[in-house]
Design a protein around this motif. Structure first.
Motif, PDB file in Angstrom:
ATOM      1  N   LYS A  64       0.836  -1.203   0.000  1.00 35.37           N
ATOM      2  CA  LYS A  64       0.000   0.000   0.000  1.00 35.37           C
ATOM      3  C   LYS A  64       0.870   1.252   0.000  1.00 35.37           C
ATOM      4  O   LYS A  64       2.063   1.189   0.267  1.00 35.37           O
ATOM      5  N   GLY A  65       0.211   2.367  -0.283  1.00 37.70           N
ATOM      6  CA  GLY A  65       0.908   3.646  -0.228  1.00 37.70           C
ATOM      7  C   GLY A  65       1.302   4.152  -1.599  1.00 37.70           C
ATOM      8  O   GLY A  65       1.202   3.443  -2.599  1.00 37.70           O
ATOM      9  N   PRO A  66       1.769   5.412  -1.642  1.00 37.58           N
ATOM     10  CA  PRO A  66       2.154   6.027  -2.916  1.00 37.58           C
ATOM     11  C   PRO A  66       3.497   5.483  -3.407  1.00 37.58           C
ATOM     12  O   PRO A  66       4.165   4.738  -2.692  1.00 37.58           O
ATOM     13  N   PRO A  67       3.898   5.849  -4.637  1.00 38.67           N
ATOM     14  CA  PRO A  67       5.205   5.407  -5.138  1.00 38.67           C
ATOM     15  C   PRO A  67       6.323   5.788  -4.178  1.00 38.67           C
ATOM     16  O   PRO A  67       6.326   6.883  -3.606  1.00 38.67           O
ATOM     17  N   SER A  68       7.249   4.861  -4.004  1.00 38.23           N
ATOM     18  CA  SER A  68       8.407   5.098  -3.141  1.00 38.23           C
ATOM     19  C   SER A  68       9.656   4.767  -3.939  1.00 38.23           C
ATOM     20  O   SER A  68       9.628   3.972  -4.861  1.00 38.23           O
ATOM     21  N   GLY A  69      10.766   5.390  -3.566  1.00 40.47           N
ATOM     22  CA  GLY A  69      11.980   5.199  -4.343  1.00 40.47           C
ATOM     23  C   GLY A  69      11.932   6.079  -5.584  1.00 40.47           C
ATOM     24  O   GLY A  69      11.159   7.028  -5.672  1.00 40.47           O
ATOM     25  N   SER A  70      12.738   5.757  -6.579  1.00 40.69           N
ATOM     26  CA  SER A  70      12.820   6.613  -7.760  1.00 40.69           C
ATOM     27  C   SER A  70      11.872   6.127  -8.845  1.00 40.69           C
ATOM     28  O   SER A  70      11.659   4.928  -9.015  1.00 40.69           O
ATOM     29  N   ALA A  71      11.309   7.083  -9.584  1.00 40.38           N
ATOM     30  CA  ALA A  71      10.451   6.723 -10.717  1.00 40.38           C
ATOM     31  C   ALA A  71      11.258   5.984 -11.786  1.00 40.38           C
ATOM     32  O   ALA A  71      10.698   5.174 -12.525  1.00 40.38           O
ATOM     33  N   SER A  72      12.567   6.246 -11.853  1.00 42.63           N
ATOM     34  CA  SER A  72      13.378   5.536 -12.841  1.00 42.63           C
ATOM     35  C   SER A  72      13.405   4.038 -12.553  1.00 42.63           C
ATOM     36  O   SER A  72      13.470   3.218 -13.476  1.00 42.63           O
ATOM     37  N   GLY A  73      13.303   3.668 -11.276  1.00 47.57           N
ATOM     38  CA  GLY A  73      13.218   2.248 -10.926  1.00 47.57           C
ATOM     39  C   GLY A  73      11.922   1.629 -11.420  1.00 47.57           C
ATOM     40  O   GLY A  73      11.902   0.476 -11.879  1.00 47.57           O
ATOM     41  N   ASP A  74      10.829   2.401 -11.349  1.00 47.51           N
ATOM     42  CA  ASP A  74       9.559   1.916 -11.888  1.00 47.51           C
ATOM     43  C   ASP A  74       9.637   1.786 -13.406  1.00 47.51           C
ATOM     44  O   ASP A  74       9.101   0.839 -13.990  1.00 47.51           O
ATOM     45  N   ARG A  75      10.316   2.724 -14.053  1.00 50.72           N
ATOM     46  CA  ARG A  75      10.468   2.636 -15.510  1.00 50.72           C
ATOM     47  C   ARG A  75      11.300   1.411 -15.895  1.00 50.72           C
ATOM     48  O   ARG A  75      11.024   0.757 -16.903  1.00 50.72           O
ATOM     49  N   ASP A  76      12.296   1.088 -15.086  1.00 51.55           N
ATOM     50  CA  ASP A  76      13.062  -0.137 -15.338  1.00 51.55           C
ATOM     51  C   ASP A  76      12.143  -1.355 -15.292  1.00 51.55           C
ATOM     52  O   ASP A  76      12.284  -2.304 -16.084  1.00 51.55           O
ATOM     53  N   GLY A  77      11.183  -1.338 -14.358  1.00 55.52           N
ATOM     54  CA  GLY A  77      10.229  -2.433 -14.256  1.00 55.52           C
ATOM     55  C   GLY A  77       9.336  -2.528 -15.485  1.00 55.52           C
ATOM     56  O   GLY A  77       8.961  -3.624 -15.911  1.00 55.52           O
ATOM     57  N   ILE A  78       8.992  -1.372 -16.062  1.00 57.37           N
ATOM     58  CA  ILE A  78       8.183  -1.353 -17.287  1.00 57.37           C
ATOM     59  C   ILE A  78       8.996  -1.901 -18.460  1.00 57.37           C
ATOM     60  O   ILE A  78       8.485  -2.673 -19.279  1.00 57.37           O
ATOM     61  N   VAL A  79      10.268  -1.524 -18.528  1.00 56.25           N
ATOM     62  CA  VAL A  79      11.140  -2.081 -19.569  1.00 56.25           C
ATOM     63  C   VAL A  79      11.191  -3.607 -19.460  1.00 56.25           C
ATOM     64  O   VAL A  79      11.086  -4.331 -20.468  1.00 56.25           O
ATOM     65  N   ASP A  80      11.330  -4.108 -18.241  1.00 56.06           N
ATOM     66  CA  ASP A  80      11.352  -5.562 -18.033  1.00 56.06           C
ATOM     67  C   ASP A  80      10.056  -6.204 -18.527  1.00 56.06           C
ATOM     68  O   ASP A  80      10.069  -7.250 -19.179  1.00 56.06           O
ATOM     69  N   ALA A  81       8.919  -5.571 -18.210  1.00 50.40           N
ATOM     70  CA  ALA A  81       7.619  -6.115 -18.603  1.00 50.40           C
ATOM     71  C   ALA A  81       7.465  -6.135 -20.121  1.00 50.40           C
ATOM     72  O   ALA A  81       6.994  -7.128 -20.698  1.00 50.40           O
ATOM     73  N   LEU A  82       7.863  -5.046 -20.793  1.00 48.25           N
ATOM     74  CA  LEU A  82       7.704  -4.973 -22.242  1.00 48.25           C
ATOM     75  C   LEU A  82       8.690  -5.885 -22.956  1.00 48.25           C
ATOM     76  O   LEU A  82       8.382  -6.443 -24.017  1.00 48.25           O
ATOM     77  N   THR A  83       9.864  -6.056 -22.381  1.00 50.24           N
ATOM     78  CA  THR A  83      10.829  -7.004 -22.943  1.00 50.24           C
ATOM     79  C   THR A  83      10.285  -8.427 -22.839  1.00 50.24           C
ATOM     80  O   THR A  83      10.358  -9.218 -23.783  1.00 50.24           O
ATOM     81  N   LEU A  84       9.688  -8.739 -21.691  1.00 51.76           N
ATOM     82  CA  LEU A  84       9.073 -10.055 -21.491  1.00 51.76           C
ATOM     83  C   LEU A  84       7.919 -10.267 -22.469  1.00 51.76           C
ATOM     84  O   LEU A  84       7.715 -11.382 -22.976  1.00 51.76           O
ATOM     85  N   ALA A  85       7.162  -9.201 -22.750  1.00 57.13           N
ATOM     86  CA  ALA A  85       5.992  -9.319 -23.633  1.00 57.13           C
ATOM     87  C   ALA A  85       6.364  -9.914 -24.981  1.00 57.13           C
ATOM     88  O   ALA A  85       5.618 -10.735 -25.533  1.00 57.13           O
ATOM     89  N   ARG A  86       7.509  -9.534 -25.521  1.00 59.52           N
ATOM     90  CA  ARG A  86       7.930 -10.024 -26.835  1.00 59.52           C
ATOM     91  C   ARG A  86       8.135 -11.533 -26.836  1.00 59.52           C
ATOM     92  O   ARG A  86       8.046 -12.168 -27.882  1.00 59.52           O
ATOM     93  N   SER A  87       8.400 -12.102 -25.643  1.00 58.93           N
ATOM     94  CA  SER A  87       8.632 -13.546 -25.562  1.00 58.93           C
ATOM     95  C   SER A  87       7.357 -14.338 -25.269  1.00 58.93           C
ATOM     96  O   SER A  87       7.363 -15.568 -25.345  1.00 58.93           O
ATOM     97  N   LEU A  88       6.266 -13.638 -24.941  1.00 56.38           N
ATOM     98  CA  LEU A  88       5.035 -14.328 -24.543  1.00 56.38           C
ATOM     99  C   LEU A  88       4.200 -14.770 -25.741  1.00 56.38           C
ATOM    100  O   LEU A  88       3.472 -15.762 -25.664  1.00 56.38           O
ATOM    101  N   ALA A  89       4.269 -14.001 -26.825  1.00 55.88           N
ATOM    102  CA  ALA A  89       3.500 -14.333 -28.030  1.00 55.88           C
ATOM    103  C   ALA A  89       4.053 -13.529 -29.192  1.00 55.88           C
ATOM    104  O   ALA A  89       4.691 -12.494 -29.003  1.00 55.88           O
TER     105      ALA A  89
END
Length: 206
Positions: A64-89
């Protein structure tokens, strides 16, 4: 449905082979269980797409709670998700999210335009409520893939007119899906918001 542990994701699977992959994430106070995300992912799956709603890194760290840490860390997580997407289908990848998640995704596709084919922000937080001079559009000129903004006409984070003006900074194809009377949660008793948003994204893809 199944879990994607590496991105704390939940999949909505279509009947048969997916046309492509949709990756959606949540707003600042939310998580992957957002009713809006669930409905949109259900809609995509009903159209033959593999849809995934996932938690951003800050939400994986605490429930719970608002974003913590750096937004760049969240963007790294989005990069990971989109990179994974290419392997899913095989097929196109559509990337987006609600509010904070959509904003961070829009920044990711500027830095990594090859990771997605269409950008779909929901309730883009154009500025803090009551502070229209503090626009969050400095990266818009770098968005080079088609973008579909789904936005309520009563959203305190930006009016439709403000959004229309802001997206003129984007050099690629842009559509705005207006949800009459909706606030930041995009709730509507009259309009099928997921269907309208998916229709617009599919037309942008074509």
């Amino acid at each position: 449905m199944s879990e994607l542990d590496e991105i704390a994701g939940v999949t909505h699977e279509p009947d048969g082979r997916p046309t492509g992959v949709v990756m959606l994430t949540h707003g600042a106070g939310g998580n992957r269980e957002s009713p809006l995300l669930i409905r949109i992912c259900d809609e995509w799956a009903s159209r033959g797409w593999l849809a995934v709603r996932y938690n951003l890194p800050y939400r994986r760290r605490r429930p719970k709670g608002p974003p913590s840490g750096s937004a760049s860390g969240d963007r790294d997580g989005i990069v990971d998700a989109l990179t994974l997407a290419r392997s899913l289908a095989d097929g196109p990848v559509i990337a987006g999210g609600h509010s904070y998640g959509g904003r961070q995704t829009s920044m990711v596709v500027v830095e990594n335009p090859n990771l997605a084919d269409v950008l779909t922000p929901f309730s883009y937080p154009l500025h803090p409520p009551g502070k229209p001079d503090r626009l969050r559009t400095e990266h818009f000129s770098g968005i080079t893939i088609p973008a579909v903004f789904t936005h309520g006409t009563a959203d305190p984070f930006g009016t439709i007119d403000e959004l229309r003006e802001a997206v003129t900074l984007i050099p690629s194809l842009v559509q705005i899906v207006e949800v009459t009377g909706a606030r930041h949660d995009l709730g509507s008793k009259k309009l099928d918001v997921p269907a309208l948003a998916v229709d617009a994204a599919l037309s942008a893809l074509r």
